[in-house]
Design a protein around this motif. Structure first.
Motif, PDB file in Angstrom:
ATOM      1  N   MET A 265       0.817  -1.211   0.000  1.00 31.01           N
ATOM      2  CA  MET A 265       0.000   0.000   0.000  1.00 31.01           C
ATOM      3  C   MET A 265       0.852   1.264   0.000  1.00 31.01           C
ATOM      4  O   MET A 265       0.557   2.225  -0.725  1.00 31.01           O
ATOM      5  N   LEU A 266       1.933   1.289   0.795  1.00 28.06           N
ATOM      6  CA  LEU A 266       2.678   2.522   1.022  1.00 28.06           C
ATOM      7  C   LEU A 266       3.792   2.777   0.012  1.00 28.06           C
ATOM      8  O   LEU A 266       3.999   3.915  -0.416  1.00 28.06           O
ATOM      9  N   PHE A 267       4.519   1.737  -0.375  1.00 20.97           N
ATOM     10  CA  PHE A 267       5.677   1.949  -1.254  1.00 20.97           C
ATOM     11  C   PHE A 267       5.316   2.556  -2.613  1.00 20.97           C
ATOM     12  O   PHE A 267       5.918   3.564  -3.020  1.00 20.97           O
TER      13      PHE A 267
ATOM     14  N   GLY B 243      -3.055  -2.889  -2.200  1.00 19.01           N
ATOM     15  CA  GLY B 243      -2.634  -3.063  -0.811  1.00 19.01           C
ATOM     16  C   GLY B 243      -3.643  -2.474   0.157  1.00 19.01           C
ATOM     17  O   GLY B 243      -3.934  -3.049   1.202  1.00 19.01           O
ATOM     18  N   PHE B 244      -4.196  -1.324  -0.211  1.00 17.75           N
ATOM     19  CA  PHE B 244      -5.245  -0.655   0.567  1.00 17.75           C
ATOM     20  C   PHE B 244      -6.446  -1.582   0.726  1.00 17.75           C
ATOM     21  O   PHE B 244      -6.982  -1.760   1.829  1.00 17.75           O
TER      22      PHE B 244
ATOM     23  N   ALA C  83      -5.142   8.478   3.588  1.00 21.47           N
ATOM     24  CA  ALA C  83      -5.847   7.305   4.121  1.00 21.47           C
ATOM     25  C   ALA C  83      -4.895   6.138   4.367  1.00 21.47           C
ATOM     26  O   ALA C  83      -5.097   5.344   5.304  1.00 21.47           O
ATOM     27  N   SER C  84      -3.846   6.013   3.560  1.00 16.92           N
ATOM     28  CA  SER C  84      -2.930   4.875   3.693  1.00 16.92           C
ATOM     29  C   SER C  84      -2.153   4.939   4.999  1.00 16.92           C
ATOM     30  O   SER C  84      -2.036   3.944   5.721  1.00 16.92           O
ATOM     31  N   ILE C  85      -1.594   6.103   5.322  1.00 18.21           N
ATOM     32  CA  ILE C  85      -0.840   6.244   6.570  1.00 18.21           C
ATOM     33  C   ILE C  85      -1.763   6.092   7.773  1.00 18.21           C
ATOM     34  O   ILE C  85      -1.415   5.447   8.769  1.00 18.21           O
ATOM     35  N   ALA C  86      -2.958   6.679   7.690  1.00 20.47           N
ATOM     36  CA  ALA C  86      -3.923   6.550   8.786  1.00 20.47           C
ATOM     37  C   ALA C  86      -4.276   5.082   9.015  1.00 20.47           C
ATOM     38  O   ALA C  86      -4.337   4.618  10.167  1.00 20.47           O
ATOM     39  N   LEU C  87      -4.493   4.366   7.938  1.00 19.27           N
ATOM     40  CA  LEU C  87      -4.851   2.953   8.046  1.00 19.27           C
ATOM     41  C   LEU C  87      -3.698   2.137   8.623  1.00 19.27           C
ATOM     42  O   LEU C  87      -3.905   1.249   9.467  1.00 19.27           O
TER      43      LEU C  87
END
Length: 333
Positions: free
Chosen positions: A47-49, A208-209, A275-279
């Motif tokens: 999700m993050l990369f 990934g999300f 939203a990705s960092i929060a998740l």
């Protein structure tokens, strides 16, 4: 490429489908969700990369040219937004600490990389938005752990040092690896090819999300299906949060006489939360129920972003005419 474009175009609809599928399968196979939680690290990286590949660390040097503007963005992102989320959590969600924490996390994280596309579509200042993204991410390395410790610590114990380490691996490492990947792709295939691949990176990040939400929904399926009222409980404070934050942003831009393109960058840089960092933070540190409010959050946020985009042509015309009718230009902050 067609698959990537399909995923990016129907992101919210696919997310809702993934959530429903996770709830359904979690209801049929109650223990499966818990077993899938071992895949959280892998799904978080997926999700993050890719999200970080399109962000340039070099943009940070441009912040010195707009120091006053960036100070205001940071103030709205890391003072106004967290405190507003904490206040609304206290008012609406004091009886639901897991949901209050989710609202605080959403108010504490910076903007997401997708705001560059939103800014371009709304005829905003895209280069300035890139600077906002990088500065907000780097500022968040220290400010996110502090605010979550200070605000969410009211509900559950929070280890700020452990969270700082997680933020480092969540932001700094993917950002560093993403920049190396971006530079490598540009050197080997050129800028044009990299621009073509941006939609692919966004789609992979979305996968990934989806995977993180799928696992979270499966593991909490029984609780959520027995309590459908949770949906309304988490939606109302989210709507109020975005209405107030949006209003504060627009009012500041109006009274500060910021020109229209910069106002667009300010709007998305403050209101389009990552939203990705929060998740990732919710999954690593808090109850799976905290993930629920972050599952509803993208829907609410996209609605507000879309409304702004739809009215942006009328807003641009009005902004120029009313703010400075004599020269049709606004003074930059």
């Amino acid at each position: 490429m067609r698959v990537a474009n399909f995923i990016n175009k129907h992101l919210i609809a696919l997310l809702m489908g993934v959530i429903c599928l996770g709830l359904f399968l979690g209801y049929l196979y109650p223990e499966s969700g818990k077993r899938l939680e071992i895949f959280y690290p892998l799904t978080l990286f997926i999700m993050l990369f890719p999200m970080m590949v399109t962000i340039k660390i070099s943009e940070v040097v441009k912040a010195s040219k707009r120091l006053g503007f960036m100070t205001v963005v940071t103030f709205l992102n890391y003072i106004v937004s967290p405190l507003l989320a904490a206040l609304l959590g206290y008012i609406f969600l004091s009886g639901y600490p897991d949901f209050a924490i989710g609202l605080i996390i959403n108010g504490t994280v910076p903007c997401g990389g997708m705001i560059v596309a939103w800014t371009a579509m709304s005829r905003g200042n895209t280069p300035l938005t890139l600077v906002i993204v990088v500065i907000s991410l780097l500022a968040g390395i220290l400010l996110i752990p502090f605010w979550i410790w200070a605000l969410a610590g009211k509900y559950v114990p929070v280890d700020p040092w452990n969270m700082l380490h997680t933020i480092f691996y969540t932001i700094v490492v993917p950002l560093f690896l993403g920049n190396i990947t971006r530079i490598g792709i540009i050197r080997k295939w050129g800028r044009e090819k990299f621009d073509e691949l941006k939609s692919v990176f966004s789609a992979v990040s979305a996968l990934g999300f989806f995977a993180v939400f799928f696992i979270a929904m499966m593991s909490q399926s029984e609780v959520l299906l027995k309590n459908p009222q949770y949906l309304g409980i988490v939606t109302l404070p989210l709507i109020v949060f975005y209405v107030l934050l949006l209003g504060a942003t627009i009012l500041y831009a109006w009274f500060a006489r910021i020109n229209y393109p910069d106002m667009v960058s300010l709007f998305y840089g403050v209101n389009a939360k990552n939203a990705s960092i929060a998740l990732a933070l919710a999954v690593v540190f808090f109850s799976p129920l905290t993930v629920l409010i972050l599952a509803v959050k993208p829907v609410v946020q996209v609605i507000f972003m879309t409304i702004f985009y739809k009215i942006s042509p009328y807003l641009q015309e009005y902004w120029v005419k009313v703010s400075n009718p004599s020269s049709s230009k606004c003074v930059k902050t």
